[in-house]
Design a protein around this motif. Sequence first.
Motif, short mmCIF file in Angstrom:
data_model
loop_
_atom_site.label_atom_id
_atom_site.label_comp_id
_atom_site.label_asym_id
_atom_site.label_seq_id
_atom_site.Cartn_x
_atom_site.Cartn_y
_atom_site.Cartn_z
N ASN A 155 0.84 -1.20 0.00
CA ASN A 155 0.00 0.00 0.00
C ASN A 155 0.87 1.24 0.00
OD1 ASN A 155 -2.89 -1.07 0.57
ND2 ASN A 155 -1.57 -2.13 2.02
N VAL A 178 -1.22 4.84 3.49
CA VAL A 178 -2.11 4.33 4.53
C VAL A 178 -2.69 5.56 5.21
CG1 VAL A 178 -2.27 3.04 6.68
CG2 VAL A 178 -0.73 2.25 4.88
N SER A 208 -11.38 1.84 5.79
CA SER A 208 -10.34 1.27 4.93
C SER A 208 -9.62 0.18 5.71
CB SER A 208 -9.31 2.34 4.56
OG SER A 208 -9.96 3.47 4.06
N TYR A 235 -6.44 -2.54 5.76
CA TYR A 235 -5.14 -2.87 5.18
C TYR A 235 -4.67 -4.19 5.81
CZ TYR A 235 -5.30 2.14 4.16
OH TYR A 235 -5.68 3.39 3.75
#
Length: 343
Positions: free
Chosen positions: A123, A126, A292, A294
């Motif tokens: 990613n 973040v 979100s 991750y």
Amino acid sequence: MLLLGIETSCDETAASVVKDGREVLSNVLYSQEPVHQKYGGVVPELACRQHTAVISDVVCAALDKARVELRDLSGIAVTQGPGLMGALLVGVSFGKAMAYRHKLRLIGVNHLEGHIAAVHLENRTVELPAVALVVSGGHTNIYFVPAHGPLELVGQTIDDAAGEAFDKGAKMLGLPYPGGPSIDRVSKTGDPNRIRFPRPFLKNDSLDMSFSGLKTSLRYYLERSGFPHASDLRIPDVAAAFQQAIVDVLVEKTVSAANRYGVRSICVTGGVAANTLLRRRLAEVCRERGRSLYIPTPGYCTDNGAMIAAAGYFHFHRERESPFLTLSPHTAPPMGGAWFTGI
Ligand code: KG4
Ligand code: ZN
């Protein structure tokens, strides 16, 4: 910046070359699973001997696969702890010797920080602040990750780690080591609702967790059922119910932490983050609540060298290095902190 990451905290000998903290050029892993399997858990002395036997080959393979010469490296990041002392000593000594011989910068990395840094491998950004759950064989910690400043530990298990519960539970069920992947696999054909195991601490306000009572419940349940002789016990159902109880606690506490700290982002890392049900449930709740999520791909959730190089990158970027002569394994080396930002 080209970094070599070395990880030997437990039962994987791992090395990886990572460019600029993200681009994985090689990721080599020698798993000791077959060595420890017949004991149903990691035998520390055997782990050290295995690390010693293969570390050189693993590091050379990582350099070869990345097509990198030692002189191309900017530095070495090595796991300093927490972990098995003798196992850590192999990686730290090897990293120190290489750094000394080839005049490379050296940084000792906290293994848990490495797990969180794995999020960066896949990613580019973040969104911060975030809440990070690090859930492995040795730890179950929830951190608040601010946009600036150090990570803050806001919840943790008060007894067994979730991975330990998976491993011990699998052993009781007669499933092969390592237990987490075994329970994950077997549960796929089981019905999680035929048995209900307790969800400790689920209803209280604290972000702490407990998994040892769950393990005891499983033992009593198996004893009552006359296991291993009972004929009507369906192992997949028991495994699925056990897994569900662990996952319920992890998901609930992580989401509660995100609510309490008012964050949109949730990071989940460590070996147990490879669990299929945990990943599915987290994806569902995050989708429903517009968060979100991750989670590294499973190979970056379990121990690996790339995550250590990723964490090392943030340290070197801030001109932090370990004092060469005094760097040694440590049960709780400092976390870098604030390494999500400004890169
Ligand atoms: O992070 P890790 O590789 O090593 C430690 O730092 O402890 O985590 C290992 C733990 C073990 O307890 C293993 O059973 C668990 O992660 N694990 C899983 C899965 N894959 C690994 N637990 C549940 N489901 C999985 N798929
Ligand atoms: Zn780990």
